[in-house]
Design a protein around this motif. Structure first.
Motif, PDB file in Angstrom:
ATOM      1  N   LEU A 173     -26.310   1.039 -80.663  1.00 50.45           N
ATOM      2  CA  LEU A 173     -26.610  -0.096 -81.534  1.00 50.45           C
ATOM      3  C   LEU A 173     -27.375  -1.098 -80.678  1.00 50.45           C
ATOM      4  N   ARG A 174     -28.541  -1.498 -81.129  1.00 46.84           N
ATOM      5  CA  ARG A 174     -29.359  -2.417 -80.338  1.00 46.84           C
ATOM      6  C   ARG A 174     -29.553  -3.737 -81.061  1.00 46.84           C
ATOM      7  N   GLN A 178     -23.176  -1.685 -92.564  1.00 47.12           N
ATOM      8  CA  GLN A 178     -21.734  -1.585 -92.372  1.00 47.12           C
ATOM      9  C   GLN A 178     -21.345  -2.568 -91.270  1.00 47.12           C
ATOM     10  N   SER A 179     -20.188  -3.162 -91.406  1.00 49.74           N
ATOM     11  CA  SER A 179     -19.754  -4.145 -90.419  1.00 49.74           C
ATOM     12  C   SER A 179     -18.277  -3.967 -90.128  1.00 49.74           C
ATOM     13  N   ILE A 180     -17.890  -4.372 -88.950  1.00 47.04           N
ATOM     14  CA  ILE A 180     -16.487  -4.333 -88.545  1.00 47.04           C
ATOM     15  C   ILE A 180     -16.146  -5.614 -87.800  1.00 47.04           C
ATOM     16  N   ILE A 181     -14.886  -5.944 -87.806  1.00 50.49           N
ATOM     17  CA  ILE A 181     -14.373  -6.982 -86.919  1.00 50.49           C
ATOM     18  C   ILE A 181     -13.847  -6.276 -85.679  1.00 50.49           C
ATOM     19  N   VAL A 182     -14.297  -6.693 -84.525  1.00 56.02           N
ATOM     20  CA  VAL A 182     -13.915  -6.034 -83.272  1.00 56.02           C
ATOM     21  C   VAL A 182     -12.438  -6.270 -83.020  1.00 56.02           C
ATOM     22  N   MET A 183     -11.706  -5.170 -82.856  1.00 55.76           N
ATOM     23  CA  MET A 183     -10.256  -5.232 -82.666  1.00 55.76           C
ATOM     24  C   MET A 183      -9.900  -4.914 -81.215  1.00 55.76           C
ATOM     25  N   ALA A 236     -24.293  -3.352 -88.500  1.00 59.13           N
ATOM     26  CA  ALA A 236     -25.311  -2.341 -88.198  1.00 59.13           C
ATOM     27  C   ALA A 236     -26.074  -1.968 -89.459  1.00 59.13           C
ATOM     28  N   VAL A 237     -27.365  -1.663 -89.306  1.00 58.31           N
ATOM     29  CA  VAL A 237     -28.228  -1.245 -90.409  1.00 58.31           C
ATOM     30  C   VAL A 237     -28.235   0.277 -90.504  1.00 58.31           C
ATOM     31  N   PRO A 245     -30.701  -1.015 -85.513  1.00 63.65           N
ATOM     32  CA  PRO A 245     -30.538  -2.446 -85.220  1.00 63.65           C
ATOM     33  C   PRO A 245     -29.146  -2.922 -85.601  1.00 63.65           C
ATOM     34  N   ALA A 246     -28.657  -3.883 -84.846  1.00 57.21           N
ATOM     35  CA  ALA A 246     -27.329  -4.442 -85.108  1.00 57.21           C
ATOM     36  C   ALA A 246     -27.295  -5.890 -84.643  1.00 57.21           C
ATOM     37  N   THR A 247     -26.359  -6.633 -85.157  1.00 58.26           N
ATOM     38  CA  THR A 247     -26.143  -8.013 -84.728  1.00 58.26           C
ATOM     39  C   THR A 247     -24.683  -8.188 -84.335  1.00 58.26           C
ATOM     40  N   GLU A 248     -24.443  -9.153 -83.484  1.00 55.84           N
ATOM     41  CA  GLU A 248     -23.096  -9.465 -83.003  1.00 55.84           C
ATOM     42  C   GLU A 248     -22.840 -10.939 -83.283  1.00 55.84           C
TER      43      GLU A 248
END
Length: 688
Positions: free
Chosen positions: A106-107, A302-307, A441-442, A474-477
């Motif tokens: 993921l960039r 799709q998105s997640i909350i980092v656990m 993430a896309v 592509p992804a965002t944080e």
């Protein structure tokens, strides 16, 4: 648009490139000419993720551009020795499931912060884009033509918003002045608004030349000039295309609707402007669509909350880090030399001091393990449910004993809050999310129909690369804060059993089936609509979330558009337990956190008043009684009930379902058109 914050990204646009060329827009400036052709605008990471990603049309002050596919991002990334990546195995696995096992990273978007307003850090980075549409209309004389017939100007190094296309020697609209007369001016040109698209996600220019000549050629000129004139009010609807050589005219209103579709080309050319490529096997019929239409581009993300990770997940993360940082070829070459792999990993910035040789050998084996068969992947994909991404988050929030043990390594810090004595007893738990990190993430995009609208086949996704197999996406944080509210599960189950027997729920079911049948996607016919309709508890939680967002925006210091929801609402299955909770959060990609205004609302006394205020506001709407009694009936197919912009709808940045599946009658006892008693979960407003 100008750059207003350090987190915004420059969006360079390649001008007049051949469709087969790899686009490198930052290298197309002409030698010896003082121009700033590269920078034409900027956008925030969130807008590039959800609104203006590859394949979308981004409106700029003078024209429009389309962010290019990932193939054209490669030359941009090669300008850096180290390509950053976002390491989140749980999300990477979901991307691999949809796009294939070749995805290894993921960039983030190619951007670098600047030290000062005039500094040049990151000037060689940006999102490559193409000018699209490439048919323009002169605002001075109505001339309609392709891009090469217009001139591009952008000479101000710090004002990319001044970039525009112009029509030189524009004669104007005066009929008394001959064409060759002196005094011609240079008029701005704007994109022509009409496009063709199909259910397979292709997008093409509208064939104006064929349209005005009704499928034939001009009788007096091989390449005649066209005019696009706005029709006078009362004469017709829309623009009129006219041929300057033979005098033929035809209104664009004829191309609209099902009747107009029969007059358009009967076969799609299979064009992907963001890739500069064509698909040869598209059998769909094209349809007219306007450049600013809301269904022109739907992001599939799709998105997640980092656990916090378990020990096994940490080992899995090491394997993913080796795959991304070292590459599969290097791991294969030195896989039997643990010391060499350790040294290479350390050189890439991977912390190896706590990694044993045994763990490293396991990680190497995981990297080199053969991927499963394509048949297995397709079988898993067919059975996959987006709820699976939410289950680990829900389960973590059910274990308050783990909260004091948390560390900042995951970016998640939560606190179990006391319930106030006056808080509605049907709200069983309150959790303050002091810090959180969300990764998005896309996967691709669709046209005409949203992917989750039918959630049918991955083949509906328009590809991001020319071969359709990206090795990264592509992804965002984002980082932020939030509040988690959990409803009493037994009370929800009892209410849900009662609501399923009402005619209101049956009306929503029937409307959903009608809506489903009328989708553009052909693959929607292969899916059972009832399996895609959220359970009543989701409607309840979704409506509660929207009324709380409105109430919280008045007190927390953030605008309503800055707040977003995450709904945990599903019934029990053999694979997972039932859930009934919601998370309202605010996140941003340009900060290490937020100001705490949202978390402060989780304090017992403040939350008590907030809940009462939100529910009392939900009991009334300025559109009542029309809104309060709204129930879909044949042939209506809207996917909401007692909800509208005045009382319950939220901005598109806040709602995860585009303001669908909302009904205030699920919250409170409200009057119905038929007089039927619909049990609201929180009862009568006078009892609050």
């Amino acid at each position: 648009m100008t750059d207003t914050a350090a987190t915004e990204m420059e969006v360079p646009a390649g001008m007049l490139h051949d469709a087969t060329d790899v686009l490198d827009p930052l290298a197309d400036a002409e030698e010896g000419v003082v121009k700033n052709r590269a920078k034409v605008g900027s956008a925030r990471p969130s807008s590039l993720l959800y609104t203006y990603g590859p394949g979308a049309i981004m409106d700029l002050p003078g024209f429009s551009v389309m962010p290019a596919g990932l193939d054209d991002w490669v030359p941009i990334w090669k300008r850096r020795e180290h390509i950053p990546s976002i390491l989140e195995p749980r999300l990477v696995n979901v991307v691999r499931l949809h796009l294939g096992p070749q995805v290894d990273a993921l960039r983030p978007y190619p951007w670098q912060p600047k030290q000062g307003a005039m500094s040049k850090e990151g000037a060689d980075l940006g999102i490559p884009a193409r000018v699209f549409p490439q048919w323009f209309r002169c605002t001075g004389c109505d001339y309609l033509g392709p891009l090469p017939r217009f001139s591009y100007t952008n000479t101000h190094p710090f004002r990319p918003d001044l970039a525009q296309f112009t029509h030189k020697s524009c004669p104007g609209r005066s009929r008394s002045k001959p064409v060759g007369a002196a005094g011609k001016r240079e008029s701005p040109a704007v994109p022509a608004q009409h496009l063709l698209t199909c259910t397979n996600g292709h997008l093409d220019e509208f064939p104006y030349m064929l349209w005005v000549h009704r499928g034939g050629k001009c009788a007096k000129a091989e390449l005649p000039d066209l005019k696009m004139r706005d029709a006078n009010v009362g004469r017709s609807v829309g623009s009129v295309i006219a041929c300057a050589s033979c005098g033929a005219t035809r209104g664009m209103a004829e191309a609209q609707g099902s009747i107009g579709r029969d007059k358009l080309p009967q076969k799609c050319r299979g064009r992907h402007p963001h890739l500069g490529a064509f698909d040869s096997d598209c059998g769909a019929r094209p349809a007219l669509i306007m450049m600013g239409a809301s269904n022109l581009w739907f992001a599939s993300t799709q998105s997640i909350i980092v656990m916090p990770r378990t020990e096994a997940e940490e080992k899995k993360a090491l394997a993913d880090r080796l795959r991304v940082e070292l590459g599969l070829d290097q791991v294969k070459q030195f896989g039997d030399q643990v010391a060499v792999i350790r040294a290479l990993a350390s050189a890439k910035g991977i912390e190896m001091s706590d990694v044993t040789d045994e763990d490293l050998v396991t990680a190497i084996a995981d990297v080199l393990a053969p991927a499963g068969s394509e048949e297995d992947r397709q079988e898993k994909l067919a059975a996959w449910d987006p709820v699976e991404l939410l289950v680990p988050e829900w389960r973590y929030l059910q274990k308050p004993a783990l909260f004091p043990q948390q560390t900042n390594s995951s970016g998640l810090m939560v606190t179990e809050m006391q319930r106030g004595p006056k808080l509605n007893p049907k709200i069983s738990r309150v959790v303050a999310v002091n810090q959180m990190k969300k990764v998005n993430a896309v996967l691709g995009f669709t046209r005409l129909d949203e992917m989750d609208r039918v959630n049918d086949l991955a083949s509906r996704l328009v590809k991001l690369t020319r071969n359709g197999k990206p090795t990264w996406v592509p992804a965002t944080e984002d980082r932020g804060e939030g509040i988690f509210l959990q409803l009493d599960l037994e009370a929800v189950a009892q209410w849900e059993s009662a609501i399923r027997e009402t005619s209101l729920w049956m009306a929503h079911q029937a409307a959903h089936k009608r809506n489903f049948r009328r989708r553009f996607s052909e693959t929607a016919k292969q899916v059972d609509p009832d399996k895609r309709l959220p359970a009543p508890r989701y409607w309840l939680l979704h409506t509660l979330s929207h009324v709380l967002i409105r109430a919280m925006a008045m007190e927390c210091g953030y605008g309503a558009a800055s707040l977003s929801e995450r709904i945990y609402g599903w019934t029990a299955t053999p694979q997972r337990e039932a859930a009934a909770g919601l998370l309202i959060c605010t996140t941003a990609s340009d900060s290490e956190g937020t100001l705490g205004g949202l978390v402060a609302l989780s304090e017992p006394t403040r939350l008590e008043g907030l809940m009462v205020s939100a529910l009392r506001r939900a009991a009334r709407c300025s559109s009542d009684p029309v809104c309060a009694t709204r129930t879909p009936s044949d042939p209506e197919d809207f996917l909401h009930g007692a909800a509208c912009h005045c009382c319950s709808f939220a901005s598109e940045t806040s709602c995860e379902k585009a303001n669908r599946f909302l009904d205030r009658r699920f919250l409170l006892d409200l009057p119905t058109a038929t007089g039927e008693s619909v049990p609201g979960f929180f009862g009568r407003v006078d009892d609050l």
